[in-house]
Design a protein around this motif. Structure first.
Motif, PDB file in Angstrom:
ATOM      1  N   SER A 174       0.851  -1.183   0.000  1.00 55.07           N
ATOM      2  CA  SER A 174       0.000   0.000   0.000  1.00 55.07           C
ATOM      3  C   SER A 174       0.884   1.230   0.000  1.00 55.07           C
ATOM      4  O   SER A 174       2.110   1.135   0.200  1.00 55.07           O
ATOM      5  CB  SER A 174      -0.953   0.001   1.202  1.00 55.07           C
ATOM      6  N   LEU A 175       0.254   2.387  -0.255  1.00 52.65           N
ATOM      7  CA  LEU A 175       0.980   3.654  -0.334  1.00 52.65           C
ATOM      8  C   LEU A 175       0.501   4.573   0.778  1.00 52.65           C
ATOM      9  O   LEU A 175      -0.660   4.537   1.191  1.00 52.65           O
ATOM     10  CB  LEU A 175       0.768   4.327  -1.697  1.00 52.65           C
ATOM     11  N   LYS A 176       1.404   5.432   1.261  1.00 50.31           N
ATOM     12  CA  LYS A 176       1.064   6.400   2.299  1.00 50.31           C
ATOM     13  C   LYS A 176       1.850   7.679   2.027  1.00 50.31           C
ATOM     14  O   LYS A 176       3.058   7.637   1.765  1.00 50.31           O
ATOM     15  CB  LYS A 176       1.427   5.849   3.685  1.00 50.31           C
ATOM     16  N   GLU A 177       1.138   8.819   2.065  1.00 50.16           N
ATOM     17  CA  GLU A 177       1.777  10.112   1.854  1.00 50.16           C
ATOM     18  C   GLU A 177       1.539  10.978   3.082  1.00 50.16           C
ATOM     19  O   GLU A 177       0.433  11.012   3.631  1.00 50.16           O
ATOM     20  CB  GLU A 177       1.199  10.775   0.604  1.00 50.16           C
ATOM     21  N   GLU A 178       2.594  11.664   3.547  1.00 48.95           N
ATOM     22  CA  GLU A 178       2.491  12.508   4.736  1.00 48.95           C
ATOM     23  C   GLU A 178       3.302  13.767   4.501  1.00 48.95           C
ATOM     24  O   GLU A 178       4.269  13.785   3.723  1.00 48.95           O
ATOM     25  CB  GLU A 178       3.000  11.758   5.985  1.00 48.95           C
ATOM     26  N   LEU A 179       2.913  14.851   5.207  1.00 51.94           N
ATOM     27  CA  LEU A 179       3.603  16.125   5.067  1.00 51.94           C
ATOM     28  C   LEU A 179       4.697  16.264   6.108  1.00 51.94           C
ATOM     29  O   LEU A 179       4.562  15.790   7.249  1.00 51.94           O
ATOM     30  CB  LEU A 179       2.613  17.287   5.202  1.00 51.94           C
TER      31      LEU A 179
END
Length: 1285
Positions: A259-264
């Motif tokens: 799975s993919l996860k994007e965070e700032l």
């Protein structure tokens, strides 16, 4: 030129709190100070000081307040835009602007709706110098919607199945906080098996019957409006199954393997993995190709959630969660990408410039993706703003050159990407102002001595003024050798002394003018408690007094206050204060505690405490003798450059008069914390005149000593810094030695800081050749203890001086020491080498010395190399290695010992200095005369006949000349070990074998054998032999009378006595004395090497250890040496291994006797019963029933298995717990306490009971064999105990 107010300190010592607070106040003011009294005529562009957040969520039930505060000179005016267009607040009666600011107040509580005022707002603050703008403020009302109505069916599952209870809360603003509770508002317990996910769902890895309930309720809390919404309850019933099939883990969330996860950047990264399985899986986390950050990684929700705080781009990568139970493991990879909203690298800062100056505004930001930089001036994009020839835009930088007053403006920098934006205002204010000093004139500063003094000089000017400080009316500018000049104008005196008192002038200058201000500094003596209250133990009902004597500056008025346990004194007339004393009368138990004397002035405060302990009245104790109390009230007077007077007050002598005082000092400048002995004075003195060294920051302490011992040190005195002076001492241990032929290395022991007498310690190193008219050559060095002079001639004497100096001057002229430049190898060899042979092993060598100039170094001595070239005997011509003898100093002769007789030698001589050896002299040969030979190498008796013995030998290894003959002497030895007549026999030197004839049989002979040269006889070798007749060494009475043979070693009667792991080997020996025996052994029947053991001494026995039980071994005995002999082999077997040391009681006599007695008793009883039955007498019905009962139902005692009628005392043993007779009336082995297994062990370590004991003596032969078999299968208590692990 940047900002004209200097706001950062140049240096700040630790602990300077007042300075730190002052500078913090200054640092917060990054613009022109708006002092209405001093700077009314200065103008400043607007600066936004306060504004609402970018994302502004409001409560729809309250009035809307959108903040916008700004400052400037003249005060700015405010305007607003809404959704990009002008917002006319005058047209909306619900909107008002707060007076003196730009803050909007929207009154929706009276009427109106919050949704009407949703939008994007921006504030502008404007004056004649420019316009500053706020962020875009997005105003949105909060929302807390209800759950949609839904019908939830009851859930029925079998034990062990997985389950997900969905929550699906309504979308609110801001998002709700989710939690699960029951009808009683109690949180549902969570664990590794049951837990709530990040999405609010409740996950069961596997369900259990105790999970059954009808009130699983999901709640959503909206914090902004302080409301909670509730979902319909969910019913769950778990049906118990006989056995739940175990299964490996599978993931409930997330799905799939990746799975993919994007965070700032800067946010908290939360990764979640929840798995189901039976047993409950355990979750592990790893980062592929990296490690998890230690201080930023946290595990939540029973390690199902991984959180990393303050993430950055470095945290991007693949994270793997692993779910594992006993049946397997699975993993899921989460690919994390960290993006970044814009963040500042360099934010633009306000510029205050004077006309004609240059400056720059830098706006540098970073992000992912890279942000775009845009400039505005006074709120207008710079591309469409009025042109200004003084500015030039270069990407993220605006360059200003030759600014004028019209160049003043407010610039906005906007850095934005798809994740957000940054907006910063920075003004350019062009001012031409002469210096102004903002600190009040004639300010008086009062400081306690030895503390830091901070004199303020707040200033302003454009261009930036320079600041100078002066002391007095005609003083020169103060420099930073003693003072600290801070960039904000403050003058710091790190250690203020009495002589620091005076008037100080601060002068500010720029090209437009000059300003000055005078301030005054007074140094006050510190407040000290010279007599402290002391610990007291008093009896109940008595009186106690605490003394507190305070010494203070005469111009400061102290306030003395007494406290008890850090609170006020009790309001009791028993407590009275009289000058320096606190008196408590009629002391009670409640009066015990800590009493504190606190002295306060306007500048400092001190305190001292003592404990009062109240005890019951006791008899008057004997006086207590102890070491003195420490002195106190140390004071320094008559302070001169190199002396000071120290006075003190003695402490209590504790019933033993003080004999002396010991004074120690500390040098806080060079060796802080280290105390040195200064002086000792008589115990009657309280004053000492102390000699001081220059440039030392002294502190003193005093200790008192009586016959009991020495007191603890007093408190340290005030510090006294002596003035610097030239050094008194020069370095010691000055040496000059060369390490190379062309250098001179000068070394010395440097002075320590105490000996330096002042700052800037250096060394003047001087040198010149001793034998010459050269001038001294000098260099000055610092922080070293070595100097290398290069290019010197080889090994020349030098005069050397090392003189200390500092910033004040030079030390006294030092004495010169002599050194030498580096050595080189000697150039010449010793001459006229002569050799005189003293005897066959000693020679004397003489030589002429080498000239000193050719030695080129320190003469260490002479070295003789000598070696044997060949022996005079042709049989021993060979070359051997050289030997070396060294003769120290200037000796010109030496002896060579240990020479080989009758040999040719050669030698040479070399001179040695500190660098090494010189060339060798010419080789000189010499010849040693003959000497006596060594002993023959060997002597053996071989080939015996009936009337002779044959001797064989090897010549001496060192003949030391020409052998002339051998001498053999021998004599018989009788049975009483007496020696017979000695026979002397000469043998030619070329013989190595000789036969003696006509010897007596059965007679022991001793032989002496040696060689001779023309010089004399050598060492002898001896041997013994016995004449015999036959091979066995036994003389038959009728055969071979009178015949003899040589002694032959003989080992017989080899025997072995073996145990389990060891064996004792013994034998008989006949042969030469002092034979050395060895024993060899190995496992019989195996082809392996013999193991060898050496026998100490001449014993005829030996013990072997470490053998394997039950193993056959072979063994033999031999003698070492040239006549080595080995006996015949013997075989023995070790004993079997013993499995246990328990005694087999079945084989013990007492047990056999006991069993026989029991058997006899039973036999007698059976006979009696048989007789009574045959007589037909009456007996009880029970006996009759017992006699004719079926054996299968015959009652038996539960304890021992015997019949009820004939039990003995053993029948009364208490029953074992749970011991019952089986329903089939058979007897189990575990039911019996009297089994033979309790008394012994069989082949397998237990004695099996087969029922034969009862079958033989009970008179009943019909018992089923199953009973015995069943009993025999029961475990033996002995065996169970032995097998326990």
């Amino acid at each position: 030129m940047p900002l004209k107010i200097m706001l950062k300190k140049k240096q700040l010592s630790a602990g300077r709190v007042p300075l730190l607070l002052f500078l913090c106040r200054m640092i917060s003011a990054l613009e022109v100070p708006l002092d209405p009294k001093l700077l009314d005529d200065l103008v400043q562009p607007p600066t936004i000081t306060q504004q609402s957040p970018k994302d502004y969520i409001i409560d729809p039930r309250e009035n809307i307040v959108i903040q916008c505060e700004a400052k400037g000179k003249p005060p700015p005016s405010f305007s607003w835009t809404r959704n990009g267009t002008h917002f006319d607040i005058d047209k909306d009666p619900l909107v008002t602007m707060k007076h003196g600011s730009g803050t909007l107040i929207i009154n929706i509580m009276a009427e109106g709706k919050a949704e009407t005022y949703e939008g994007v707002y921006q504030c502008t603050a404007r004056n004649e110098r420019g316009a500053a703008i706020s962020n875009n403020i997005v105003v949105r009302p909060s929302r807390s919607p209800l759950w949609t109505k839904e019908r939830l069916e009851p859930i029925i599952l079998r034990n062990g199945q997985s389950l997900v209870l969905p929550c699906r809360p309504p979308i609110g603003l801001p998002p709700a906080i989710i939690f699960w509770m029951d009808n009683s508002f109690q949180r549902l317990p969570q664990s590794e098996r049951v837990s709530q996910g990040l999405n609010g769902d409740l996950y069961f890895s596997n369900v259990l019957p105790e999970d059954t309930r009808e009130d699983y309720i999901c709640y959503a809390r909206f914090n902004h409006t302080q409301t909670i919404q509730q979902k319909q309850p969910i019913s769950l019933k778990v049906i118990s199954a006989k056995s739940s099939k175990e299964r490996p883990p599978t993931f409930l969330t997330p799905e799939g393997s990746e799975s993919l996860k994007e965070e700032l950047r800067g946010n908290t990264l939360s990764l979640e993995c929840i798995a189901e399985g039976l047993p409950t899986p355990v979750i592990y986390w790893i980062k592929e190709d990296g490690t998890l950050p230690i201080n930023r990684t946290f595990y939540r929700n029973f390690k199902k959630t991984l959180q990393i705080t303050h993430v950055s781009e470095a945290d991007s990568g693949n994270y793997q969660c692993i779910a594992k139970n006993t049946l397997g493991a699975i993993h899921h990879t989460i690919s994390v990408t960290v993006k970044a909203a814009p963040y500042w690298i360099v934010a633009p800062k306000n510029l205050v410039l004077s006309p004609g100056e240059n400056g720059t505004l830098i706006c540098r930001a970073n992000g992912n993706p890279k942000p775009r930089i845009g400039w505005l001036t006074n709120g207008v994009p710079i591309e469409i703003a009025p042109d200004d020839p003084s500015r030039k835009i270069d990407g993220d930088t605006i360059i200003f050159s030759n600014v004028q007053e019209r160049s003043s403006a407010v610039y906005q920098c906007n850095a934005s990407n798809e994740y957000g934006y940054l907006l910063a205002n920075a003004f350019v204010n062009v001012l031409a102002e002469p210096p102004r000093i903002l600190t009040s004139a004639n300010t008086l500063y009062q400081v306690i001595a030895n503390r830091a003094a901070l004199l303020d000089c707040a200033f302003f000017g454009s261009p930036l003024p320079t600041i100078e400080w002066f002391k007095g009316t005609k003083g020169s500018a103060l420099h930073e050798d003693i003072y600290v000049l801070h960039d904000n104008g403050t003058l710091e005196i790190p250690v203020a002394q009495k002589d620091s008192t005076g008037t100080y002038t601060c002068v500010a200058r720029n090209k437009l003018g000059m300003a000055k201000n005078e301030v005054h500094l007074e140094i006050k003596d510190p407040t000290r408690i010279i007599k402290q209250p002391e610990y007291a133990v008093v009896q109940r009902g008595s009186k106690v007094s605490f003394e507190c004597k305070v010494k203070h500056d005469q111009t400061l008025i102290p306030t003395i206050m007494w406290l008890k346990d850090n609170g006020e004194l009790p309001n009791d007339e028993r407590f009275s204060i009289d000058k320096d004393h606190l008196v408590v009368t009629d002391v009670s138990d409640d009066d015990g505690g800590t009493y504190t004397c606190a002295a306060n002035t306007t500048l400092d405060s001190v305190s001292a405490s003592a404990v009062l302990r109240v005890v019951a009245p006791t008899p008057t104790p004997a006086p207590i003798y102890d070491v003195p109390n420490p002195p106190f009230d140390l004071e320094l007077t008559n302070q001169l450059d190199k002396s000071v007077q120290l006075t003190w007050t003695p402490g209590d002598d504790n019933n033993s008069p003080i004999t002396k005082f010991i004074i120690e000092y500390e040098d806080a400048m060079h060796e802080a914390g280290l105390w040195h002995h200064q002086a000792e004075v008589s115990g009657t003195q309280t004053t000492a005149q102390l000699k001081l060294s220059p440039y030392v920051n002294y502190s003193f302490r005093v200790m008192a000593e009586n016959r009991i011992g020495r007191s603890v040190p007093s408190e340290a005195s005030e510090q006294y810094l002596t003035k610097a002076a030239e050094p008194d001492l020069n370095p010691t241990a000055v040496e000059g030695l060369g390490t190379e032929p062309d250098n001179l290395v000068i070394t010395w022991k440097p002075l320590n800081g105490f000996e330096s007498n002042g700052p800037g310690l250096q060394y003047k190193v001087s040198w010149r050749q001793k034998d010459g008219d050269d001038e001294w050559t000098s260099v000055v060095v610092a922080n070293v203890s070595k100097y290398i002079v290069s290019g010197t001639p080889t090994f020349v004497p030098y005069l050397i001086k090392v003189q200390a100096l500092n910033d004040v001057g030079f030390a006294p002229e030092p004495a010169a020491v002599m050194g030498h430049s580096g050595e080189d190898l000697p150039m010449a060899a010793p001459g006229n080498v002569r050799v005189g042979v003293v005897n066959s092993t000693l020679a004397e060598v003489h030589w002429d010395p080498v000239p000193l100039k050719s030695i080129r170094g320190h003469l260490q001595g002479y070295r003789i190399y000598y070696w044997k070239t060949q022996s005079s005997s042709k049989r021993h011509r060979r070359h051997i290695e050289k030997k070396i003898l060294t003769f120290q100093g200037s000796k010109t002769h030496g002896m060579l010992p240990g020479l080989q007789p009758y040999s040719h030698y050669a030698l040479n001589v070399r001179v040695v200095n500190g660098k090494g050896e010189g060339p060798a002299s010419a080789d000189r040969g010499f010849h040693t005369p003959e000497g006596v030979p060594s002993a023959p190498s060997s002597l053996k008796i071989v080939n015996p006949t009936l009337d002779s013995l044959t001797l064989e030998w090897d010549p001496p290894s060192h003949p030391n000349g020409i052998l002339t003959e051998y001498v053999l002497k021998y004599q018989p030895i009788n049975s009483s070990h007496e020696l017979g007549p000695l026979v002397d026999l000469k043998i030619p030197a070329n013989k190595t074998r000789w036969t003696l004839k006509n010897l007596n049989f059965s007679t022991r002979y001793k032989f002496y054998f040696y060689a001779q040269t023309s010089v004399g006889s050598g060492s002898q070798i001896t041997e013994e032999a016995i004449t015999t007749v036959d091979e066995a060494g036994i003389l038959p009475p009728d055969v071979g009378a009178g015949k003899v043979r040589a002694v032959k070693p003989r080992i017989s009667n080899l025997t072995a006595a073996a145990a389990e792991t060891c064996a004792n080997i013994s034998w008989e020996y006949e042969g030469p004395e002092h034979a050395k025996f060895y024993v060899e052994y190995g496992v019989a029947g195996r082809k392996e090497e013999w193991r060898k053991e050496i026998v100490n001494g001449s014993r005829s026995f030996f013990g072997l250890k470490g053998l394997m039980p039950g193993t056959a071994y072979k063994v033999r005995v031999g003698t070492e040496g040239d006549s080595g002999f080995v006996s015949s082999e013997d075989v023995f077997e070790t004993g079997p291994a013993m499995a246990s040391r328990q005694v087999d009681i079945a084989t013990q006599g007492w047990f056999i006797g006991l069993m026989c007695a029991v058997a006899l008793l039973i036999l007698i009883l059976l006979i009696v019963c048989f007789i009574r039955r045959n007589k037909g007498g009456k007996y009880p019905v029970k006996e009759k029933e017992d006699a004719h009962a079926d054996p299968e139902i015959q009652p038996m005692k539960e304890d021992d298995g015997t019949f009820g009628e004939y039990s003995d005392a053993e029948d009364h043993k208490p029953l074992k717990k749970g011991s019952r007779t089986p329903s089939d009336r058979t007897v189990k082995k575990e039911d019996s306490d009297d089994s033979l297994v309790d008394y012994g062990e069989g082949v397998n370590g237990q004695f099996n009971e087969d029922g034969s004991f009862i079958g033989q003596y009970s008179g009943k032969k019909e018992k089923e064999p199953a009973e015995g078999n069943e009993s025999s299968e029961a475990p033996s208590p002995v065996n169970a105990m032995n097998s326990f692990v």
